[in-house]
Design an enzyme around this catalytic site. Structure first.
Site, PDB file in Angstrom:
ATOM      1  N   THR A 150     -38.621 -22.168  49.992  1.00 24.40           N
ATOM      2  CA  THR A 150     -39.154 -21.965  51.339  1.00 24.40           C
ATOM      3  C   THR A 150     -38.635 -23.059  52.258  1.00 24.40           C
ATOM      4  O   THR A 150     -38.610 -24.229  51.883  1.00 24.40           O
ATOM      5  CB  THR A 150     -40.690 -22.039  51.315  1.00 24.40           C
ATOM      6  OG1 THR A 150     -41.202 -20.997  50.492  1.00 24.40           O
ATOM      7  CG2 THR A 150     -41.270 -21.924  52.719  1.00 24.40           C
ATOM      8  N   ARG A 178     -46.536  -8.774  47.395  1.00 25.76           N
ATOM      9  CA  ARG A 178     -46.916 -10.116  46.945  1.00 25.76           C
ATOM     10  C   ARG A 178     -46.809 -11.127  48.070  1.00 25.76           C
ATOM     11  O   ARG A 178     -45.862 -11.131  48.839  1.00 25.76           O
ATOM     12  CB  ARG A 178     -46.021 -10.541  45.784  1.00 25.76           C
ATOM     13  CG  ARG A 178     -46.289 -11.953  45.242  1.00 25.76           C
ATOM     14  CD  ARG A 178     -45.333 -12.968  45.812  1.00 25.76           C
ATOM     15  NE  ARG A 178     -45.465 -14.292  45.166  1.00 25.76           N
ATOM     16  CZ  ARG A 178     -44.863 -15.397  45.584  1.00 25.76           C
ATOM     17  NH1 ARG A 178     -44.068 -15.351  46.651  1.00 25.76           N
ATOM     18  NH2 ARG A 178     -45.028 -16.541  44.955  1.00 25.76           N
ATOM     19  N   ASP A 181     -47.588 -18.906  48.984  1.00 25.70           N
ATOM     20  CA  ASP A 181     -48.334 -19.875  49.800  1.00 25.70           C
ATOM     21  C   ASP A 181     -47.811 -19.991  51.220  1.00 25.70           C
ATOM     22  O   ASP A 181     -48.532 -20.419  52.125  1.00 25.70           O
ATOM     23  CB  ASP A 181     -48.275 -21.258  49.146  1.00 25.70           C
ATOM     24  CG  ASP A 181     -46.840 -21.805  49.110  1.00 25.70           C
ATOM     25  OD1 ASP A 181     -45.975 -21.154  48.497  1.00 25.70           O
ATOM     26  OD2 ASP A 181     -46.589 -22.865  49.693  1.00 25.70           O
ATOM     27  N   THR A 201     -43.172 -26.097  49.110  1.00 25.18           N
ATOM     28  CA  THR A 201     -42.203 -25.147  48.595  1.00 25.18           C
ATOM     29  C   THR A 201     -42.289 -25.158  47.077  1.00 25.18           C
ATOM     30  O   THR A 201     -42.562 -26.191  46.465  1.00 25.18           O
ATOM     31  CB  THR A 201     -40.772 -25.490  49.068  1.00 25.18           C
ATOM     32  OG1 THR A 201     -39.846 -24.572  48.477  1.00 25.18           O
ATOM     33  CG2 THR A 201     -40.373 -26.894  48.680  1.00 25.18           C
ATOM     34  N   GLY A 202     -42.058 -24.007  46.468  1.00 24.38           N
ATOM     35  CA  GLY A 202     -42.151 -23.921  45.011  1.00 24.38           C
ATOM     36  C   GLY A 202     -42.816 -22.625  44.589  1.00 24.38           C
ATOM     37  O   GLY A 202     -42.639 -21.586  45.230  1.00 24.38           O
ATOM     38  N   GLY A 204     -45.658 -20.372  44.697  1.00 26.36           N
ATOM     39  CA  GLY A 204     -46.810 -20.225  45.575  1.00 26.36           C
ATOM     40  C   GLY A 204     -48.119 -20.022  44.844  1.00 26.36           C
ATOM     41  O   GLY A 204     -49.162 -20.535  45.253  1.00 26.36           O
TER      42      GLY A 204
END
Length: 317
Positions: A150, A178, A181, A201-202, A204
């Site tokens: 992200t 889906r 975050d 970021t990562g 979610g």
């Protein structure tokens, strides 16, 4: 004082121009939206905007958000299909009193009603990536899910106003509908001009379990430095997930306080971020965690050249 921090090297070009805007005295709102827009428009970034990777159904569902740190107003959209620049839609939505978070068909209908352009967001290159990733994962019986990149940008202008914006195409091969975050206030982003801002970021699904961005801002409000807040939140969330859930996905964050001081934290080996402030020249940093503390240093020319070559490299069919 002015400043800007963003997740990942892909934000560099956008931050370069937006930081110049902040230095010239322009507002943080336009600066962060412009910085994210630059990432959305670049087709070689396969995790954001035009050229983003599709869902398992083959659609590019885009998520984005914007938050005003002065008023706490926010706008967020999820599962937006074939609309250019979702961050601009999120910003426009933040100007509305109600209906702050729109998803799916409702988000698309609202965007079109406001004059936003319809655009095919799935590119041939993204399809090539999609097929390659399927061969590397699904065809071998492996899970396709992994952390995703992200773009999140935080801005502080000379008037003391702060804002944050995010944009992503989400988890590769995600189920239709889906949400991660990135469009969820408090998890993927949070901003309060009286304290500071954070963005994540990562994976979610794991970042949301810690209300990660809000928690970082809360700790800064209690007196922690941005770096202390970022490190403590990421480490504690990872430890909690490991002890109670048995595993933890990629977790990376950046943050900045109202004084323009910044922080970054990660639990992965290759997290990069971009910073430019009145005191810190525009720099791409590479971060890694060593014994529960995140250490980072500027990348060198070799790293930058390798990055450019990698994202533009032909895709092996």
């Amino acid at each position: 004082m002015w400043g800007m921090i963003a997740t990942w090297r892909m934000a560099l070009e956008g931050v370069t121009e937006a930081a110049a805007e902040l230095k010239a005295g322009k507002s943080t709102a336009s600066a962060v939206v412009n910085a994210v827009t630059a990432v959305e428009d670049f087709p070689f970034y396969k995790s954001v905007g035009f050229g983003g990777l599709p869902t398992e159904n083959g659609d590019v569902e885009l998520d984005a958000a914007y938050m005003d740190g002065d008023t706490l107003a926010f706008g967020a959209i999820g599962n937006l299909i074939d609309i250019a620049n979702p961050v601009k839609v999120a910003y426009a939505l933040s100007r509305q009193r109600y209906n702050s978070l729109l998803v799916g068909q409702g988000a698309r209908e609202w965007a079109l009603s406001q004059g936003f352009s319809s655009k095919e967001m799935l590119t041939e290159r993204a399809l090539q990536h999609y097929r390659k990733r399927c061969r590397e994962t699904l065809d071998k019986g492996l899970s396709p899910y992994d952390g995703h990149d992200t773009v999140g940008v935080i801005g502080l202008d000379k008037h003391g106003s702060m804002s944050v914006a995010t944009s992503t195409s989400g988890l590769f091969m995600k189920k239709r509908g889906r949400l991660g975050d990135s469009p969820i206030i408090g998890s993927g982003f949070y901003c309060d001009s009286e304290t500071g801002a954070a963005t994540a970021t990562g994976v979610g699904e794991d970042l949301m379990k810690g209300c990660t961005s809000y928690e970082i801002v809360r700790r800064m409000a209690q007196g922690m430095s941005p770096q202390q807040a970022a490190d403590s939140v990421v480490c504690e969330l990872e430890d909690k997930l490991m002890s109670r859930f048995g595993r933890a996905g990629d977790l990376s964050v950046v943050c900045m306080n109202r004084q323009g001081e910044f922080g970054a934290a990660t639990n992965i080996k290759t997290f990069s971020f971009v910073v430019a402030t009145e005191k810190q020249p525009l720099t791409v940093f590479r971060a890694e965690r060593i014994r529960e503390k995140t250490h980072y240093q500027p990348v060198d020319d070799e790293w930058m050249q390798a990055y450019a070559a990698r994202i533009r490299a032909p895709i092996e069919e």
